[in-house]
Design a protein around this motif. Structure first.
Motif, short mmCIF file in Angstrom:
data_model
loop_
_atom_site.label_atom_id
_atom_site.label_comp_id
_atom_site.label_asym_id
_atom_site.label_seq_id
_atom_site.Cartn_x
_atom_site.Cartn_y
_atom_site.Cartn_z
N ARG A 1 -1.94 -4.04 7.23
CA ARG A 1 -0.86 -5.02 6.65
C ARG A 1 -0.71 -4.57 5.12
NH1 ARG A 1 -1.60 -10.12 4.15
NH2 ARG A 1 -3.66 -9.87 3.77
N PRO A 2 0.67 -4.42 4.74
CA PRO A 2 0.75 -4.03 3.11
C PRO A 2 0.71 -5.54 2.55
CG PRO A 2 2.86 -4.12 4.78
CD PRO A 2 1.68 -4.18 5.58
N PHE A 3 0.46 -5.23 1.30
CA PHE A 3 0.59 -6.55 0.26
C PHE A 3 0.41 -6.04 -0.95
CE2 PHE A 3 -3.92 -5.55 0.71
CZ PHE A 3 -4.59 -5.99 -0.70
N HIS A 4 0.95 -6.98 -1.96
CA HIS A 4 1.13 -6.57 -3.29
C HIS A 4 -0.20 -7.20 -4.24
CE1 HIS A 4 4.67 -4.49 -3.55
NE2 HIS A 4 5.26 -5.07 -2.52
N LYS A 5 -0.90 -6.41 -4.73
CA LYS A 5 -2.04 -6.85 -5.72
C LYS A 5 -1.49 -6.82 -7.24
CE LYS A 5 -6.46 -5.88 -4.34
NZ LYS A 5 -7.55 -5.21 -4.36
N GLY A 6 -1.76 -8.02 -7.81
CA GLY A 6 -1.53 -8.17 -9.29
C GLY A 6 -0.17 -8.45 -9.23
N THR A 7 0.42 -8.18 -10.36
CA THR A 7 2.00 -8.40 -10.57
C THR A 7 2.69 -7.52 -10.11
OG1 THR A 7 1.84 -7.33 -12.81
CG2 THR A 7 1.57 -10.03 -12.82
N LYS A 8 3.86 -7.78 -9.12
CA LYS A 8 4.94 -6.93 -8.66
C LYS A 8 5.85 -6.34 -9.62
CE LYS A 8 7.84 -6.51 -4.61
NZ LYS A 8 8.53 -7.42 -3.51
N ASP A 9 5.88 -5.13 -9.82
CA ASP A 9 6.98 -4.66 -10.60
C ASP A 9 8.19 -4.55 -9.90
OD1 ASP A 9 8.37 -2.94 -12.40
OD2 ASP A 9 6.76 -1.42 -12.68
N LEU B 1 1.53 -1.80 -4.39
CA LEU B 1 1.62 -2.07 -2.94
C LEU B 1 0.39 -1.37 -2.27
CD1 LEU B 1 3.23 -2.55 -0.45
CD2 LEU B 1 4.03 -0.38 -0.26
N TRP B 2 -0.56 -2.33 -2.04
CA TRP B 2 -1.82 -2.17 -1.25
C TRP B 2 -1.80 -2.20 0.24
CZ3 TRP B 2 -6.94 -1.22 -3.62
CH2 TRP B 2 -6.78 -1.14 -4.98
N VAL B 3 -2.64 -1.63 0.87
CA VAL B 3 -2.57 -1.81 2.48
C VAL B 3 -4.08 -2.59 2.81
CG1 VAL B 3 -2.58 -0.79 4.63
CG2 VAL B 3 -1.02 0.12 2.90
N GLU B 4 -4.10 -3.48 3.54
CA GLU B 4 -5.31 -3.97 4.02
C GLU B 4 -5.28 -3.29 5.58
OE1 GLU B 4 -6.64 -8.44 4.20
OE2 GLU B 4 -5.46 -7.90 6.24
N ARG B 5 -6.47 -2.65 5.67
CA ARG B 5 -6.64 -1.71 6.95
C ARG B 5 -7.85 -2.64 7.69
NH1 ARG B 5 -5.99 4.06 6.14
NH2 ARG B 5 -3.82 3.33 6.66
N VAL C 1 -6.56 -0.04 1.18
CA VAL C 1 -6.12 1.31 0.42
C VAL C 1 -5.39 1.00 -0.66
CG1 VAL C 1 -4.96 3.17 1.18
CG2 VAL C 1 -6.07 1.79 3.11
N SER C 2 -5.61 1.92 -1.63
CA SER C 2 -4.95 1.77 -2.93
C SER C 2 -3.49 2.17 -2.85
CB SER C 2 -5.93 2.36 -4.02
OG SER C 2 -5.52 3.87 -3.89
N PRO C 3 -2.73 1.83 -3.98
CA PRO C 3 -1.19 2.40 -3.99
C PRO C 3 -1.20 3.83 -3.86
CG PRO C 3 -1.46 0.45 -5.35
CD PRO C 3 -2.94 0.82 -5.11
N LEU C 4 -1.92 4.24 -4.55
CA LEU C 4 -2.18 5.83 -4.85
C LEU C 4 -2.22 6.57 -3.38
CD1 LEU C 4 -1.84 8.65 -6.12
CD2 LEU C 4 -4.13 8.26 -7.18
N GLU C 5 -3.37 5.98 -2.88
CA GLU C 5 -3.92 6.39 -1.71
C GLU C 5 -2.67 6.24 -0.54
OE1 GLU C 5 -7.50 4.21 -1.17
OE2 GLU C 5 -8.85 5.94 -1.52
N ASN C 6 -2.13 4.91 -0.74
CA ASN C 6 -1.31 4.74 0.36
C ASN C 6 -0.09 5.93 0.17
OD1 ASN C 6 0.63 3.22 2.07
ND2 ASN C 6 1.41 1.87 0.55
N ALA C 7 0.37 6.10 -1.01
CA ALA C 7 1.36 7.20 -1.26
C ALA C 7 0.89 8.54 -0.66
CB ALA C 7 1.53 7.11 -2.80
#
Length: 1973
Positions: free
Chosen positions: A1422-1430, A1438-1442, A1468-1474
């Protein structure tokens, strides 16, 4: 103020009342209410159908009715004062109403409409009765109609049979049980077996004659003809047809329809025919032209016949078309019907090809009055009656008939001067005494009215015509004397005007001078010649002439010599006239006194029908002669009287008995006759013993009933006339007569002797005399006569027939008026009982015994009702009990145990006699009072006798309770029976307590008692819950709930047992459990505590209650599967027993037992509820799985476990879940061994050896795996079977098995498999079944099933469920809600078999199996945004809850769904997600390029779209967004720990660019011409993309080996369709969880030299030959560390893609089939499986491992994943340790392919030396992130990675992606915590059972065992015992404690020539069963 009502007690609701006021009672129109109180315009009461709910309602809404009140007060009941038929009608219609609506719901339209009509009819009849304006007879008819329709409806609806007497319902308490049984039996017989009709009638309806050449009117004559005797049986039926062949008078149906009446059963035989003669009315010749002649003649036309027997088989409503035949010669017309019957074909032919007579023929049965009722339409519209010739089989008194039938037979005529023969026509007239023609008295037959004359047929030119025409002369009796019939003969000329010329006549008088009529028979009449103009009106003139040649005087030679004659046959059928002269002589005896003797002698020769015609006159004559000449003619008159009396015994004349009775009562006047009658009768009786011939004496005794009637009536007349004179003399005569009778009865004779037969004759008629004697003698006197007479019979009778007759005499005596009187009964009873007892003891004449006993007991009940002498009745009961109770019980037992006779009539009789005796027993027991029971029990001389009696009566009671004892609808009788039984048992239980307890305890009696009580409570007719409310209310009011009464008695008796209770444990657990399952709360409360008592006593005896537990569990399953028990019972069982054991010392074990049983009940109830559903669905399967596992794991019940395995198999098979069916059957298969142990017959298996059953199971499972396209699993079983066949040298079957295995391999490569979707389902809320409640499951979807379809299916299975619209975990309110909530979303499988998926060259057909089979874990992102969204770049946040779900068992398995055992959630962090997104996209590109290059794609569009999507996105900022987000200085500074990941992302971006460039090269090769512009655009955009990424030229490590595409060299021919982007083609892709990454430019150029020159050839050269790869040695600079990361799906889609088809790939690397297919299982617990191993043995599996493929754990963040790394093995260490390793583990080594990682984690965990040289290099043991090897090593390690030993590092860089086998679409990930695939330990080292927590790691690592090898097949006996699949455990995330060891080198992989290295031993894994693989 509310005042109790006095008279206003009962009423009917006139209008509906809503009850909206406070305490208001809602009423519906038509409801009946009982009123309790009244207050100011309001009533308080209740509706009778729901007495529990009371309320108020307005008085104006109620119509009051009169009623009786019983039990005034709180429990009063109200009975309406109205006709009982009306009451029954009302209640029945109410019951029908509800059922009638249900018929509509069930779509039983036919019965619905029929019942509707009947209900309306009953309502109409009810109105007529209520109005009260009907006459008494009409009221009787209406009630009869009502009850008939009520009974019909009850039968149709399956309701109870209602016992009735005179249309009114009978109260069973008001009549004797025997009488109740008789009524029920009568009604049942009436319903079941209608009496066969003795009288039959033929209905004939003439429709038309079809013929082509009509044109003339026709006359059709029907009659019934006896072909055996060649004579007509009936008169003729006559129909006139018009020129069209249709009836002439269509409006008069009686002229077209007739009923041939009074046919006997003997007439319905094959040689009885319906004969049809057809006469035409017209010209002489049928073909003559029309001329002026208007004269018409009756001429023959045709004949037809049909057998009556044909009508018995044909459909009665069918019309018959009768073929019409004409005779060839007209002179044979009189016998044409005989020729047709005899089939004399030469004498007749068809009158025309189309000629046929259409008639309706139907046989009707029953007497004529019955037909009038049943076929009212037939009689109202009109039908003529056609009678038989002569009287019917039964002559009724009062029947009036006087018909004379004359048949015109034939004539002999002279030519009369003509050259040709005459055409003779006869005209018939009837003339009276005055010579006048009688009008309308000449009839051709029924149907048409009689005429004045009759014209015969004209036979053409025939001087000897034969007409055979029958006419009927219905002349009144008073006109018979003096009348005569005249026949006129005319010649019909065919010339001139066709005139008819008279040439002679004949006549015959109808009565002779002495009063006798014309005798029946043929008469030859004289033809008197006359002229044409002779006047025949002067009758007296010709009547003086002689009429018959028989009567001619001898001197009249003139007439005697004439040749002309005319023959007729006459037949008189008259009830008033006689042709018998002897009869007339007797009646006129006074005129000729001298003839009296002669006339009396001839009386016996006169036909009986003549005597009964003149019965009264004859009797007057006889008694007149007796009065005048008694001395002379007394004996002859007596004999004549006997003859007449016996004549009336004949069935034909039996209806004249009432005529004789009336004569005796009203007309007999012989006051002096009694003396002569007594004297002659005594004379005959005195001669019996000495007489040689007894026939006449027997005739006399047969007539004794009427002789006594005459004697008594004569004496009464004498007494009246004389005032009672000679009374004493008369009494003396009677006494003397009886003395003579007793003397002859007392003679002992053999059964064949004439005297014995005479005795039998007297005994048959004797009971009929009682009533006559009572007219003069007192009751006691007559009873004395009877007692002495019957007592005079010899006791030791040798004659069986006499015994039977004696019993019949007793029966008639008991049924006679004499026995009904109590005074006479006390005299006769001992005699009757003595005879009865003797017969019943010897089991003779039981039917008659039952009849006698029934009559006796019916009378006793009546006496009690009438309130007469109670002591007398009590004394009689005492006598009967003393004499007959014991023998009656024995008789019932004897009859019940007899085998049933074969014939249906015998069987009926058998059932009748059983029922009769049972009714007698019940009646007797119901009559017995306390005193009788006391006397009965005291009468037993010893305990043994009492014991035998109790056992007998208990056994008989059990027989009475049997369902087959009474018919299904005899509920009334069953309730009476049960009432009697429970009353008797209450009396006898006291005797049981007194006599058979303590030291006198008798187990057999007590067991019989308990057994009886249990089946009593469980019988269906006492289960009130299943009845309608009204029926339940009636039963409760009359009898109460008898189950509770018996339950209390059981409990009471149980408490009395004391220590003897142990005798009934565990035997009575099952029966008592069955009782407690009855849904009656009071009964349950009484009976459940007995189980506590049993547990307590068992605990005292054994120290545990294992027996109680085992029996409870065994019985629960069978009882609950029968539908017994409910949720309330479960709660009650739990609460009562828990409360009971609170203070017990064994409380804890008791609680455990109760909890186990309660849990079992939960599952059984769920199972039963699920099984009630129609279709097979997941709910049924899930429930069965739950129950099956419960039996195995918790209860250890092997047999029940196996039963439910087969139930589950059947469910799967029905639902076509063939794979699941196979896995299910495997559970049973695994319990069996390859042994010759014999197995008993079980379920559907025959008796066979264990080997045979296991073979059968294997074959069945393989067949199902084949159907389910799970061929890999089937192959393993085929191998196991083949090994068995080979070991037995069964080469025939071995060959078949190898062929089957080969076919499965072919199917894997040739057939396409659909890839299933997986769905996670959560069941929340208390309304779900126990096995689903608040649990989550993962379900394998059906073929082609997507999320929406699956959701709809689940909602259909759970129609009351609410679908949740979010994927968040629900809170406690949802868990505890009293509802059903479903949460469904798709999940992605995480395959276990990564080694196969990552291997190069394995076709997708093969890989698809490993992607979707043996799956333990599933993922949802499930993707979600953590912190302020740019907003500029959303990738930054863009984080992912796995969520990772781990199941209790792998899919597929024994179910399509399994419960989730564990949830793991990581972010999953944005970098790992990428990194994951780009990895997946790269893999997708590789796959599409491969498919395109190997020409697997039909068109290039998918590649075009994918290239366009990636390039266009990159140009428009796709990859640039990642650069902006993660490559900027701020991010690097803020996230120093992500340095390696950033480097990895950069590698992947370069890799993607390189893949795109190669993809464009391939695309250019295959792109169609019309898409060239798009290709050019893509190339331009790609250059823009490269420049935007800052790429001018790819780094060397990228160019070296990023893709390894095929270049099409000849060496690729080994793989017809090579897997171009091979998983083994590069190093493992570093995934998101790597702690650090090396610098991008860290590589060595040494390994690039061979491929750097040409970029495309670099890319395509890898997969040509694995030998080339082995030529390239790893560089010394290669790092010993490697990392490999699992692929993850695109984060934007958690559901699997719908485009998952497996492309057809080349047949390559078939050895990979030897990979694991099925999941491992643990053995179940103790009773079925071997004991678990000890912990020391348990460590063995850890010693062998595979560290070749390091994996990351996606569920942990980077810092958490760094752990101490186990020491790696160098190649040297392997070499050194190889021999010893092989020695110790040679039999446990894994096969050469595929390698498996020991566990996943960071690269630090998986460091191993790769180079053989660097043996001394030690791994890092710190937590510092290790360095990955240089990208330059990628080529050198590309295929060495297949080696289990060279597991060090795969080259880092882009090629690592090829190790990842899962595309973005499939969303596959390498599992976390993946352990090595260890072979199973030997049997002695089996892992422990499920309950052991310590073996959790061990179980988890046995997930993907090695495949079969050659060693297995050669050594089948070395296999260990497998673990069952159902206990297999999912993988753990944690690695094992011991360091894993590497596998040995794969043979043949280290040398260029492919030869084996002799230093490396061949691995030989342990063989294992398919369910573990």
């Amino acid at each position: 103020m509310w005042i109790p009502t006095e008279h206003e007690k009962y009423g009917v609701v006139l209008a509906s009342f809503r009850g909206t006021v406070q305490h208001g009672l809602p009423l519906e129109i038509g409801d009946t209410v009982q009123i309790l109180e009244r207050c100011e315009g309001w009533y308080r009461g209740f509706i009778l159908k729901n007495p529990n709910f009371k309320g108020i309602f307005p008085t104006s809404y109620i119509h009051l009715k009169n009623a009786h009140v019983k039990n005034k007060g709180q429990f009063e009941t109200v009975i309406p004062v109205e006709d009982s038929v009306i009451t029954e009608m009302t209640s029945t219609l109410r019951d029908w109403g509800a059922m009638w609506k249900q018929l509509y719901v069930k779509n039983e339209g036919d019965l619905f409409h029929r019942l509707w009509h009947v209900m309306n009819e009953i309502l109409d009849l009810r109105r007529q009765v209520l109005v009260g304006h009907l006459t008494h007879d009409r009221m009787r008819d209406v009630k009869q109609h009502i009850t008939a329709r009520l009974d019909w409806g009850n039968e149709q609806l399956g309701l109870d049979l209602v016992p009735r007497r005179e249309f009114s319902m009978v109260d069973p308490d008001e009549i004797s049980v025997t009488e109740l049984y008789r009524l029920m039996e009568h009604r049942h017989r009436k319903k079941e077996t209608p009496a066969a009709a003795s009288t039959h009638h033929l209905f004939v309806h003439v429709k038309s004659l079809m013929s082509a050449n009509l044109g003339e009117e026709l006359e059709v004559f029907f009659h019934i003809y006896d072909g055996r005797e060649n004579r007509p049986l009936s008169e003729r039926f006559f129909v006139k047809l018009n020129k069209s062949g249709l009836p002439k008078s269509p409006e008069k149906t009686e002229r077209q329809c007739t009923l041939f009446v009074d046919l006997g059963s003997s007439d319905l035989r094959k040689d009885v025919y319906i004969v049809v003669h057809i006469i035409r009315i017209g010209r002489m010749g049928a073909g003559e032209k029309k001329n002026l002649c208007s004269v018409q003649y009756r001429r023959p036309f045709g004949c037809a016949v049909v057998s009556i027997a044909d009508l018995l088989t044909a459909d009665s409503k069918d019309d018959h078309l009768l073929k019409v035949y004409a005779c060839n010669t007209e002179s044979e017309w009189h016998q044409i019907h005989e020729n047709l019957i005899k089939k004399a074909n030469s004498r007749y032919n068809l009158s025309g090809s189309n000629t046929g007579l259409a008639v309706a023929l139907q046989l009707l049965h029953g007497d004529i009055e019955q037909l009038r009722r049943e076929y009212m339409v037939l009689f109202t519209r009109g039908v003529s009656i056609t009678r038989k010739l002569g009287f019917s089989d039964v002559i009724m008194p009062g029947e009036m008939r006087n018909d004379l039938y004359i048949t015109l037979e034939r004539g002999e005529f002279e030519k009369g001067g003509k050259s040709v023969a005459r055409n003779v026509e006869i005209t018939v007239y009837v003339l009276d005494i005055d010579g006048l023609i009688l009008k309308t008295h000449v009839a051709a037959g029924s149907g048409e009215p009689g005429g004045d004359e009759y014209h015969s047929l004209v036979l053409y030119h025939n001087n000897s015509p034969r007409w055979a025409e029958q006419i009927k002369l219905p002349i009144p009796v008073d006109m018979f004397r003096g009348s005569h019939v005249r026949f006129e003969f005319r010649h019909c000329s065919t010339k001139d005007k066709g005139e008819k010329k008279l040439f002679g006549y004949s006549f015959v008088p109808l009565m002779q001078e002495d009063g006798r009529t014309l005798p029946d028979g043929t008469h030859e009449l004289i033809i008197h010649k006359c002229e044409e103009n002779t006047n025949l009106a002067d009758c007296p003139r010709y009547l003086k002439l002689p009429f018959s040649k028989v009567n001619l005087p001898s001197n009249n030679q003139t007439l005697k010599g004439t040749k002309e004659s005319f023959w007729i046959t006459s037949f008189l059928c008259s009830t008033k006239l006689t042709q018998n002269g002897d009869m007339l002589d007797l009646l006129k005896w006074r005129a000729h006194p001298e003839r009296i003797n002669d006339s009396l002698s001839k009386l016996k020769e006169i036909d009986g029908s003549e005597i009964v015609k003149f019965l009264q006159d004859t009797l007057d004559t006889l008694f007149g002669i007796l009065d005048e000449s008694s001395q002379r003619y007394g004996l002859k008159v007596f004999d004549s009287l006997v003859h007449i009396i016996n004549l009336l015994q004949d069935s034909k004349f039996q209806h004249f008995k009432p005529v004789m009775d009336t004569y005796i009562e009203s007309h007999f006047a012989g006051a002096l006759s009694y003396r002569d009658l007594i004297k002659v009768l005594k004379w005959y009786v005195d001669r019996i013993v000495d007489a040689e011939h007894q026939d006449h004496i027997q005739q006399v005794l047969k007539a004794s009933e009427y002789i006594f009637k005459y004697i008594i009536q004569s004496r009464r007349l004498f007494s009246l006339a004389t005032g009672g004179q000679n009374e004493e003399e008369f009494r003396v005569c009677i006494h003397e007569l009886f003395m003579s009778i007793r003397f002859f009865l007392s003679q002992e004779n053999k059964s064949t002797s004439p005297v014995a037969q005479t005795q039998a004759v007297f005994l048959r008629t004797f009971p009929a005399v009682y009533g006559e004697l009572l007219k003069i003698f007192t009751v006691r006197e007559v009873a004395g006569f009877v007692r002495e007479t019957l007592g005079s019979l010899p006791t030791a009778v040798h004659a069986d027939c006499l015994e039977a007759v004696k019993l019949q005499c007793i029966a008639k005596t008991v049924e006679s008026q004499l026995y009904t009187n109590p005074e006479s009964r006390c005299i006769l009873l001992p005699v009757v009982l003595r005879v009865l007892q003797a017969h019943m003891q010897e089991q003779r004449d039981l039917v008659m015994c039952a009849r006698i006993l029934t009559s006796m007991l019916s009378l006793i009940k009546k006496e009690e009702e009438n309130g007469t002498a109670e002591p007398v009745v009590s004394e009689e009961v005492e006598l009967i009990v003393e004499s007959l109770l014991g023998v009656l019980l024995r008789t019932i037992l004897e009859i019940s145990n007899r085998p049933q006779p074969a014939g249906p009539t015998m069987r009926l009789q058998f059932q009748d006699v059983t029922g009769e005796f049972v009714a007698c027993l019940l009646a007797l027991l119901r009559q017995m009072s306390d005193r009788h029971y006391q006397q009965l029990l005291q009468a037993f001389s010893s305990k043994d006798n009492l014991r035998d009696f109790l056992l007998q009566i208990f056994t008989v009671f059990r027989i009475l309770i049997r369902p087959e004892m009474f018919s299904k609808d005899w509920t009334v009788m069953r309730l009476v029976t049960n009432n009697v039984i429970i009353t008797t048992v209450l009396y006898l239980s006291e005797a049981l307590r007194k006599n058979f307890l303590n030291d006198k305890f008798d187990y057999k009696v007590w067991d019989s008692y308990f057994y009886l009580s249990v089946i009593f409570i469980n019988q269906p007719c006492l289960q009130l819950e299943s009845f309608s409310p009204s029926k339940r209310k009636r039963i409760l009011e009359k009898y109460g709930d008898m189950r509770v009464m018996m339950g209390c008695e059981i409990f009471s008796m149980w408490q009395n047992l004391g220590e003897h209770k142990l005798n009934f444990i565990p035997a009575m657990i099952g029966p008592f459990l069955e009782v407690t399952l009855v849904p009656q709360p009071d009964l349950r409360n009484v009976m459940i505590p007995i189980f506590h008592d049993m547990m307590d006593w068992e605990q005292r005896r054994s120290g545990n209650f294992k027996q109680v537990e085992a029996k409870l569990i065994d019985k629960l399953d069978s009882l609950m599967s029968e539908g017994k028990g409910d949720e309330t019972y479960r709660e009650l069982f739990n609460s009562i027993l828990l409360k009971k054991i609170e203070r017990e010392t064994w409380r804890e074990s008791g609680i455990s037992l109760i909890a186990t049983v309660t849990r079992l009940m939960e599952r059984l109830l769920d199972y039963r509820d699920c099984m009630k559903l129609g279709e097979v669905d997941g709910k049924k399967i899930g429930c069965t799985v739950s129950l099956l596992n419960f039996y195995k794991t918790e209860l250890n019940k092997e047999e029940m476990y196996i039963r439910y395995i087969h139930k589950l198999y059947d469910l799967h098979f029905k639902a076509q879940n063939y794979t699941e069916a196979s896995y299910t059957l495997l559970l049973y298969d695994e319990l069996l061994e390859w042994s010759e142990r014999p197995l008993r017959e079980f379920l559907n298996y025959p008796m066979q050896s264990e080997w045979q059953r296991k073979e059968y199971l294997h074959l069945t499972i393989v067949q199902n795996f084949d159907r389910g396209k799970c061929w890999e699993n089937g192959i393993i079983l085929c191998r196991e079977l083949a090994d068995q066949y080979e070991s037995y040298y069964d080469y025939r079957n071995l060959s078949k098995m190898r062929m089957m295995e080969a076919s499965l391999y072919d199917k894997i490569m040739d057939q396409q498999r659909l890839e299933p979707e997986f769905f996670r389902v959560g069941f929340y809320g208390k309304k779900f079944p126990f096995f689903l409640r608040n649990k989550e499951f993962v379900c394998r979807g059906h073929d082609y099933e997507r999320l929406e379809a699956f959701q709809q299916r689940m909602l259909n299975e759970f129609p009351h469920a609410i679908a949740m619209q979010h994927v968040n975990q629900p809170d406690q309110t949802i868990y505890q809600a009293d509802a059903q909530y479903l949460q469904i979303y798709a999940v992605t499988p995480i395959p276990e078999s990564q080694d196969v998926l990552q291997r190069d060259g394995v076709p997708d057909n093969i890989k698809s199996f490993y992607k979707f089979n043996h799956i333990w874990r599933f993922r949802y992102d499930r993707p979600f945004h953590k912190g302020t969204k740019d907003k500029e770049n959303e990738f930054k946040s863009l984080w992912v809850e796995r969520t990772t779900l781990t199941l209790v068992q792998s899919l597929p398995g024994i179910s399509r769904w399994f419960e989730v055992d564990k949830r793991e959630l990581v972010e999953v962090s944005p970098l790992e997600n990428a990194i994951e997104v780009i990895e997946n996209k790269n893999l997708q590109l590789r796959t599409l390029i491969t498919q395109c290059q190997s020409r697997q794609m039909q068109n290039i569009n998918p590649l075009t779209m994918c290239l366009n999507g990636v390039i266009d996105a990159a140009v428009n900022g796709g990859l640039a967004r990642y650069q902006e987000a993660f490559f900027v200085k701020d991010y690097v500074m803020n996230h120093p720990e992500d340095g390696e990941k950033i480097g990895r992302l950069r590698e992947l971006m370069f890799e993607q660019a390189h893949i795109l460039e190669y993809g464009l090269t391939v695309h250019e090769k295959f792109v169609p011409q019309d898409m060239r512009p798009l290709h050019k655009k893509l190339v331009d955009q790609f250059h823009l993309m490269k420049s935007s990424l800052g790429i001018q030229e790819f780094p060397a490590y990228v160019r070296a080996s990023p893709v390894h595409f095929t270049n099409g060299s000849p060496r690729t021919c080994r793989n017809s369709v090579p897997n171009i982007i091979s998983p083994d083609g590069g190093r493992g892709v570093a995934r998101r969880s790597l702690p650090s990454y090396p610098a991008v430019n860290r590589y060595s150029s040494s390994s690039l030299s061979s491929q750097a020159s040409n970029e495309v050839s670099n890319i395509t050269g890898q997969s040509e030959s694995s030998d080339e790869v082995f030529n390239m040695q790893p560089s010394p600079s290669t790092s010993s560390l490697s990392s490999n990361h699992s692929a993850s799906p695109n984060v934007t889609s958690s559901a699997p893609s719908s485009a998952r088809g497996s492309p057809q790939m080349a047949e390559k690397h078939k050895h990979s089939r030897e990979n694991a297919c099925l999941s491992p299982r643990d053995r179940p617990v103790s009773a079925i499986f071997p004991n678990p191993m000890d912990p020391a043995q348990r460590a063995a599996p850890h010693q062998i491992g595979d560290a070749t493929l390091p994996r990351s754990d996606p569920n942990l963040s980077a810092p958490d994943k760094v752990r101490p790394t186990p020491s790696s093995w160098s190649l040297d260490s392997v070499k050194e340790g190889a021999p010893s390793f092989s020695d110790s583990f040679g039999k446990m080594l894994c096969p050469p392919v595929p390698p498996r990682p020991p566990y996943s984690g960071s690269s630090a965990k998986n460091m191993r030396s790769q180079s053989p040289v660097s043996a001394s290099r030690s791994p890092q043991k710190t937590t510092v992130p290790p360095f990955t090897p240089s990208p330059t090593e990628c080529q050198s390690t590309s295929l060495v990675s297949n080696s289990p030993v060279l597991s060090g590092s795969y080259s880092s860089g882009i090629s690592s992606l090829s190790r990842c086998s899962v595309s973005e679409a499939s969303g596959t990930e390498l599992p976390a915590g993946d352990h090595p695939a260890h072979p199973l330990p030997p049997p002695s080292t089996l892992p422990n059972s499920v309950s052991s927590s310590s073996d959790e790691p061990i179980r988890r690592e046995n997930k993907t065992p090695p495949p079969y090898s050659v060693y297995e097949r050669n050594n089948p006996r070395s296999r260990p015992v497998p673990l069952p699949h159902s206990l297999s455990i999912p993988p753990q995330a944690d690695p094992p404690a011991l360091p894993p060891k590497p596998h040995q080198l794969r043979t043949g992989s280290m040398k260029l020539d492919g030869t084996s290295d002799p230093r490396v031993p061949r691995p030989r894994p342990l063989p294992r069963k398919v369910s573990q693989l």
